[in-house]
Design an enzyme around this catalytic site. Sequence first.
Site, PDB file in Angstrom:
ATOM      1  N   HIS A 308       0.855  -1.193   0.000  1.00 40.53           N
ATOM      2  CA  HIS A 308       0.000   0.000   0.000  1.00 40.53           C
ATOM      3  C   HIS A 308       0.888   1.239   0.000  1.00 40.53           C
ATOM      4  O   HIS A 308       1.959   1.247   0.609  1.00 40.53           O
ATOM      5  CB  HIS A 308      -0.887   0.021   1.254  1.00 40.53           C
ATOM      6  CG  HIS A 308      -2.062   0.934   1.135  1.00 40.53           C
ATOM      7  ND1 HIS A 308      -1.987   2.275   1.390  1.00 40.53           N
ATOM      8  CD2 HIS A 308      -3.325   0.683   0.757  1.00 40.53           C
ATOM      9  CE1 HIS A 308      -3.175   2.814   1.197  1.00 40.53           C
ATOM     10  NE2 HIS A 308      -4.007   1.886   0.800  1.00 40.53           N
ATOM     11  N   ASP A 366      -7.950  -5.391   0.047  1.00 38.07           N
ATOM     12  CA  ASP A 366      -8.432  -6.256  -1.038  1.00 38.07           C
ATOM     13  C   ASP A 366      -8.065  -7.717  -0.867  1.00 38.07           C
ATOM     14  O   ASP A 366      -8.526  -8.560  -1.648  1.00 38.07           O
ATOM     15  CB  ASP A 366      -7.865  -5.748  -2.374  1.00 38.07           C
ATOM     16  CG  ASP A 366      -8.433  -4.384  -2.720  1.00 38.07           C
ATOM     17  OD1 ASP A 366      -7.641  -3.434  -2.888  1.00 38.07           O
ATOM     18  OD2 ASP A 366      -9.664  -4.268  -2.772  1.00 38.07           O
TER      19      ASP A 366
HETATM   20  C1  SDX Z   1      -6.235   0.023  -2.815  1.00 39.75           C
HETATM   21  O1  SDX Z   1      -4.539   4.583  -2.018  1.00 39.75           O
HETATM   22  C2  SDX Z   1      -5.437   3.942  -1.345  1.00 39.75           C
HETATM   23  O2  SDX Z   1      -5.809   4.304  -0.241  1.00 39.75           O
HETATM   24  C3  SDX Z   1      -5.993   2.723  -2.074  1.00 39.75           C
HETATM   25  C4  SDX Z   1      -6.976   1.865  -1.295  1.00 39.75           C
HETATM   26  C5  SDX Z   1      -8.267   2.613  -0.996  1.00 39.75           C
HETATM   27  O3  SDX Z   1      -8.966   2.235  -0.040  1.00 39.75           O
HETATM   28  O4  SDX Z   1      -8.611   3.522  -1.800  1.00 39.75           O
HETATM   29  O5  SDX Z   1      -6.399   1.434  -0.072  1.00 39.75           O
HETATM   30  C6  SDX Z   1      -7.385   0.643  -2.111  1.00 39.75           C
HETATM   31  O6  SDX Z   1      -5.980   0.388  -3.923  1.00 39.75           O
HETATM   32  C7  SDX Z   1      -5.368  -0.972  -2.081  1.00 39.75           C
HETATM   33  C8  SDX Z   1      -4.162  -1.470  -2.940  1.00 39.75           C
HETATM   34  C9  SDX Z   1      -4.688  -2.559  -3.890  1.00 39.75           C
HETATM   35  N1  SDX Z   1      -3.624  -2.917  -4.880  1.00 39.75           N
HETATM   36  C10 SDX Z   1      -2.987  -4.096  -4.811  1.00 39.75           C
HETATM   37  O7  SDX Z   1      -3.135  -4.916  -3.898  1.00 39.75           O
HETATM   38  C11 SDX Z   1      -2.064  -4.342  -5.998  1.00 39.75           C
HETATM   39  C12 SDX Z   1      -0.717  -4.910  -5.487  1.00 39.75           C
HETATM   40  N2  SDX Z   1      -0.052  -3.807  -4.748  1.00 39.75           N
HETATM   41  C13 SDX Z   1       0.955  -3.059  -5.498  1.00 39.75           C
HETATM   42  O8  SDX Z   1       0.596  -2.827  -6.848  1.00 39.75           O
HETATM   43  C14 SDX Z   1       1.411  -1.814  -4.722  1.00 39.75           C
HETATM   44  O9  SDX Z   1       1.715  -2.229  -3.456  1.00 39.75           O
HETATM   45  C15 SDX Z   1       0.529  -0.590  -4.632  1.00 39.75           C
HETATM   46  C16 SDX Z   1       0.067  -0.129  -5.959  1.00 39.75           C
HETATM   47  C17 SDX Z   1      -0.659  -0.876  -3.757  1.00 39.75           C
HETATM   48  C18 SDX Z   1       1.350   0.515  -3.972  1.00 39.75           C
HETATM   49  O10 SDX Z   1       2.332   0.863  -4.877  1.00 39.75           O
HETATM   50  P1  SDX Z   1       3.479   1.936  -4.497  1.00 39.75           P
HETATM   51  O11 SDX Z   1       3.140   2.685  -3.268  1.00 39.75           O
HETATM   52  O12 SDX Z   1       3.762   2.721  -5.736  1.00 39.75           O
HETATM   53  O13 SDX Z   1       4.651   1.032  -4.093  1.00 39.75           O
HETATM   54  P2  SDX Z   1       5.818   0.658  -5.066  1.00 39.75           P
HETATM   55  O14 SDX Z   1       5.241   0.147  -6.341  1.00 39.75           O
HETATM   56  O15 SDX Z   1       6.767   1.810  -5.122  1.00 39.75           O
HETATM   57  O16 SDX Z   1       6.476  -0.568  -4.300  1.00 39.75           O
HETATM   58  C19 SDX Z   1       7.545  -0.367  -3.402  1.00 39.75           C
HETATM   59  C20 SDX Z   1       8.359  -1.641  -3.538  1.00 39.75           C
HETATM   60  C21 SDX Z   1       8.771  -1.943  -4.965  1.00 39.75           C
HETATM   61  O17 SDX Z   1       9.964  -2.737  -4.909  1.00 39.75           O
HETATM   62  P3  SDX Z   1      11.402  -1.927  -5.056  1.00 39.75           P
HETATM   63  O18 SDX Z   1      11.340  -1.209  -6.404  1.00 39.75           O
HETATM   64  O19 SDX Z   1      11.499  -0.993  -3.885  1.00 39.75           O
HETATM   65  O20 SDX Z   1      12.428  -3.052  -5.030  1.00 39.75           O
HETATM   66  O21 SDX Z   1       7.568  -2.763  -3.118  1.00 39.75           O
HETATM   67  C22 SDX Z   1       7.360  -3.642  -4.233  1.00 39.75           C
HETATM   68  C23 SDX Z   1       7.667  -2.838  -5.478  1.00 39.75           C
HETATM   69  O22 SDX Z   1       8.104  -3.694  -6.517  1.00 39.75           O
HETATM   70  N3  SDX Z   1       5.958  -4.034  -4.169  1.00 39.75           N
HETATM   71  C24 SDX Z   1       5.517  -5.260  -4.387  1.00 39.75           C
HETATM   72  C25 SDX Z   1       4.137  -5.219  -4.174  1.00 39.75           C
HETATM   73  N4  SDX Z   1       3.774  -3.978  -3.842  1.00 39.75           N
HETATM   74  C26 SDX Z   1       4.899  -3.242  -3.850  1.00 39.75           C
HETATM   75  N5  SDX Z   1       6.152  -6.387  -4.725  1.00 39.75           N
HETATM   76  C27 SDX Z   1       5.399  -7.504  -4.873  1.00 39.75           C
HETATM   77  N6  SDX Z   1       4.050  -7.542  -4.668  1.00 39.75           N
HETATM   78  C28 SDX Z   1       3.395  -6.423  -4.322  1.00 39.75           C
HETATM   79  N7  SDX Z   1       2.081  -6.456  -4.124  1.00 39.75           N
END
Ligand code: SDX
Length: 431
Positions: A308, A366
Amino acid sequence: MSKKTVTITDNVSGKSVDFPIREGTHGPDVVDIKTLYGELGYFTYDPGFTSTASCRSDITFIDGDKGVLLYRGYPIDQLAEQSSFLEVSYLLMNGELPTKRELEGFEDSITRHTMVNESIKDFFGGFHYDAHPMAMLTAVVGSLSAFYHDQIDINDPESRRLCAHRILAKMPTIAAAAFKKILGEPFVYPRNELSYAGNLLRMMFARPSEDYEISPVAEKALDQLLILHADHEQNASTSTVRLAGSTGTNPFAAMAAGCAALWGPAHGGANEAVLNMLEEIGSADNVPRFIDKAKDKNDPFRLMGFGHRVYKNYDPRATIIRKTCHEVLDELGMSDDPQLELAMRLEEIALKDDYFVERKLYPNVDFYSGIIYRALGIPTEFFTVLFALGRTPGWIAQWEEMISDPEQRIGRPRQSYTGAAKRDYVAVHKR
Ligand code: SDX
């Protein structure tokens, strides 16, 4: 505003400027940089808005490090346990918990706006049988603009209140119609004696050929899930509603923009993606392989329902949904549900893995919600529609706050231009 300031010194010009700090109730203070461009000639650069407050808001507060979520100051666990979705909607939209009389009046108003214009049924006739329900919801919510565009004065609080009640009331009717379209079954009209969640269940699952009895377990679980999705600060879809609404567009059109943004798998579409992911993983034996895929930078696979932008701790909503998941499945005699078993195994392994621990990736709202929806007989592609229903009072409250904000101006971000330098046109025969 506090007297505290942050000084920015431009080492190129040597000019220093003090920018005022604004203090909030909870969370980080903000540096007011509205005059930065005028004073120093610079824009700030913050794609994804990781360090940028787009507005001041009194509605919801998240402490990502502590896993805290407050709706108008009330902790989400207390509201989930003790309140109802319509009471929480009133709270988000009006700022205070209603008196008994206020709540009854609000519930009555919402109940009386649940019907939609009969011609909306024709819109659904244009969709193919396998249209995605989020496509239908986005289209039909936007089409409500066509029915009320000459009645809306967004500068009149009473007109805005009527719009808000119409949107909140009609979302379940439109959502259920999309569900019936997919099933190829006749639409079911709302009933005024039913609760918000009870009406939704009946409009989705009742058939003309037999009586339909609303399951109290399903009604309570659905109402709680709607509460847990009701608002979440300036997430992508809420920010979309605010930006669209800042142009003065019809509020139904702004809500349709919110639906479109929510659909993405990185946002509200994640609940559908979680179930698809669990289907793909298949069994606990395959979990280590998929954890490795999620960690592999060359593999686009991510652990859906994990991570998140704000929560760097367990999403408090996930904690509540996980508990409800066990209760609902136990009460429905599905406690040995293989998907729940698999999800719990996946969570257990991920939370012990350094990659997830170092990046503070925990289950979010989720991760478990889809398992409950599926247990209630709701198909995977419909999960995000239910997220949109839950988020509607939040979108409305945030839209209302934006419209009423005296500082409000049309949202118009700037950019850092990195394209071609100015150049002259070359005639085609000389290229
Ligand atoms: C919702 O914003 C809100 O409040 C949203 C929400 C709401 O109520 O409105 O809470 C609802 O959207 C919840 C999130 C649902 N999405 C998912 O579950 C999809 C999987 N999650 C990822 O796509 C991600 O965690 C996000 C999109 C939720 C957050 O993305 P960020 O903040 O841009 O984080 P990032 O992509 O910069 O990740 C940081 C690191 C990265 O690795 P490094 O580059 O530092 O090595 O963490 C890794 C990412 O690759 N990472 C993950 C991951 N989420 C982040 N790696 C594997 N699996 C994951 N799920």
